[in-house]
Design an enzyme around this catalytic site. Structure first.
Site: not given
Ligand code: FAD
Length: 477
Positions: A274, A381, A305, A358, A277, A340
């Site tokens: 993650e 997005w 849209w 979006w 990502w 997420n």
């Molecule tokens: P964990 O599951 O614990 O993951 C650890 C870290 O990995 C996160 O803190 C984050 O830095 C990174 N990560 C995890 N999933 C993703 C992902 N899909 N894409 C990129 N990095 C990821 N994340 C943001 O940090 N800022 C945003 O503005 C943001 N906007 C989002 C918008 C949409 C529509 C979607 C679908 C996802 C978005 N995310 C964003 C990605 C993700 O949802 C969040 O990073 C995650 O939910 C953060 O929770 P966590 O720290 O508990 O994640």
């Protein structure tokens, strides 16, 4: 002894801070934060981020003071503020850690050139990523557009797990150097909407480590629990990472202490992926800066849209009548964070069922998320809308009812955020409009009064989305 100005931006930590490390080698260090939202373009912080920033700067100043220094706060323009500080202190060097948002790269490059022109030593460092976005390329030297090969290339290049240690003490900053009071930046809301955020978060380096330590207790279950909206299965490290209170290097090093082979264990492997990502999103925005405004898949430029401000308003305020979506939007409003899985569900409803742009969803997230991050937000997005890199195929439209049944199987998440539905059981909780009116009445709900009727029919809107999306991107199955 020479003096270096250390420009703090989104690297609000003392440990594993390469710019701080380099500045300390010069001798005297003047730590400064410059408030200049007007020159940050798409990256200027939204309301929730400003709240976080205030508390994170306060925490940073406290840590600096504990080691004998302090944070100097100034207003932008950043170049003028740096030049003034250089003149006041006789500094010969300016150091900072790099940011990768397109508007910030433009600004920082101009500042670097101007300061060097004036004869100063100016160096920037990587504090944020395992690999600089330009370091990972495919066999033909091009950027990756698909995650799996990108991540394989990152792993092949190696993940750095050697963070720099925190300083033991810091040189004093004399009282002749003025600082604005933090309150002058007016980052906090004027009305009290932040009480739930205060309960939910501890911004700053210490808060980041508390989160990491707590998460490591159950990291081995991450792969099983990460999609469950009713469980605290994820790390919630995202805002700490956004503000640079902790780095991937530090996280990896910390994991290695308890998991000697984290890439071979499912929970820790998935967690690191993650973070991969995140690196991928930074890779994309660096190579394709137009992504802040434009879809990566150019065919979506012509997407028709809908213009439906009332639908957008209902979505923003958790009044769509679809419980899992409304629960998620209210979690976002109250805490500045959303799970997420929930982000994907609400983004799919907005871009597919409601057929709204979006960019409108991304803008709302930008203002309301404490972890608003340009690269991750845009990538998330565009991925969900089906127009980005490695995109969810546009014909895959999340069914919010099935998603809720699977990832909130007992309705704990929905009931928490929508207490008005707390008495509903079974399917009625996930799709109240399909429930027998007598059952709703017994639970104290009159649809349209106590809870909204759905603003969109999930079946016909799915068909409408498929038709609209295949106009711009004919089926490729
Ligand atoms: P964990 O599951 O614990 O993951 C650890 C870290 O990995 C996160 O803190 C984050 O830095 C990174 N990560 C995890 N999933 C993703 C992902 N899909 N894409 C990129 N990095 C990821 N994340 C943001 O940090 N800022 C945003 O503005 C943001 N906007 C989002 C918008 C949409 C529509 C979607 C679908 C996802 C978005 N995310 C964003 C990605 C993700 O949802 C969040 O990073 C995650 O939910 C953060 O929770 P966590 O720290 O508990 O994640």
């Amino acid at each position: 002894m020479t003096t270096a100005v250390l420009w703090f931006r989104r690297d609000l930590r003392l440990a594993d801070n390469p710019a701080l490390h380099a500045a300390l080698e010069t001798g005297r260090v003047i730590p400064v934060y410059i408030h200049a939202p007007e020159e940050e373009g798409h990256s200027a912080p939204g309301a929730a981020s400003r709240w976080w920033l205030h508390h994170s700067l306060a925490a940073l100043d406290k840590s600096l003071q504990a080691l004998g220094s302090r944070l100097v706060i100034r207003r932008g323009p950043a170049l003028a503020a740096l030049q003034t500080l250089v003149a006041e202190t006789g500094a010969t060097a300016v150091f900072w850690n790099r940011l990768y948002d397109p508007d910030l790269i433009r600004r920082d490059s101009a500042i670097k050139a101007a300061l060097r022109e004036a004869g100063l030593t100016v160096n920037s460092f990587n504090s944020r990523l395992w690999h600089e976005p330009w370091q990972i390329a495919n066999k033909t030297g091009d950027p990756y557009k698909v995650f799996t090969p990108f991540w394989k290339a990152c792993l092949a290049a190696g993940l750095d797990s050697t963070p720099l240690p925190p300083p033991q003490s810091l040189p004093q900053v004399t009282t002749t150097i003025n600082s604005l009071p933090l309150a002058d930046l007016q980052l906090l809301p004027k009305i009290d909407w932040d009480h739930s955020m205060r309960e939910a978060w501890t911004p700053g380096e210490t808060g980041a480590w508390q989160r990491l330590n707590a998460f490591c207790e159950h990291i081995d279950a991450y792969h099983n629990r990460r999609n469950r909206m009713d469980q605290a299965g994820t790390s919630k490290l995202s805002p700490h990472l956004v503000f640079g209170e902790i780095s991937p290097r530090q996280i990896y090093a910390h994991l290695l202490a308890s998991h000697p082979h984290p890439l071979d264990q499912r929970g820790s492997e998935h967690f690191l992926r993650e973070l991969g990502w995140r690196e991928f999103a930074y890779h994309l925005i660096w190579h394709f800066p137009q992504l802040t405004e434009q879809p990566l898949d150019q065919r979506f430029k012509h997407m028709a849209w809908r213009d439906a401000p009332e639908d957008l308003h209902a979505w923003q305020h958790g009044r769509t009548g679809i419980p899992i979506v409304d629960a998620a939007m209210r979690e976002l409003w109250a805490t500045g964070w959303m799970h997420n899985r929930a982000r994907m569900i609400v983004a799919s409803l907005l871009t597919k069922n409601l057929l709204l742009d979006w960019r409108a969803g991304a803008a709302w997230f930008w203002d309301t998320l404490v972890d608003a991050d340009l690269a991750n937000n845009i990538a998330g997005w565009q991925w969900t809308a089906g127009c980005g890199a490695d995109a969810a195929p546009y014909f895959r439209i999340f069914n919010p009812i099935l998603q809720a049944e699977k990832f909130d199987p007992k309705g704990v998440y929905i009931r928490h955020w929508l207490p008005e539905l707390a008495k509903l059981q079974g399917k009625a909780l996930y799709a109240p409009w399909e429930a027998d009116p007598a059952r709703l009445q017994a639970a104290g709900i009159l649809l349209g009064k106590d809870y909204p009727k759905p603003i969109v029919d999930l079946i016909t809107s799915r068909e409408r989305a498929l038709a609209a999306f295949s106009e711009v991107r004919p089926y490729e199955r």
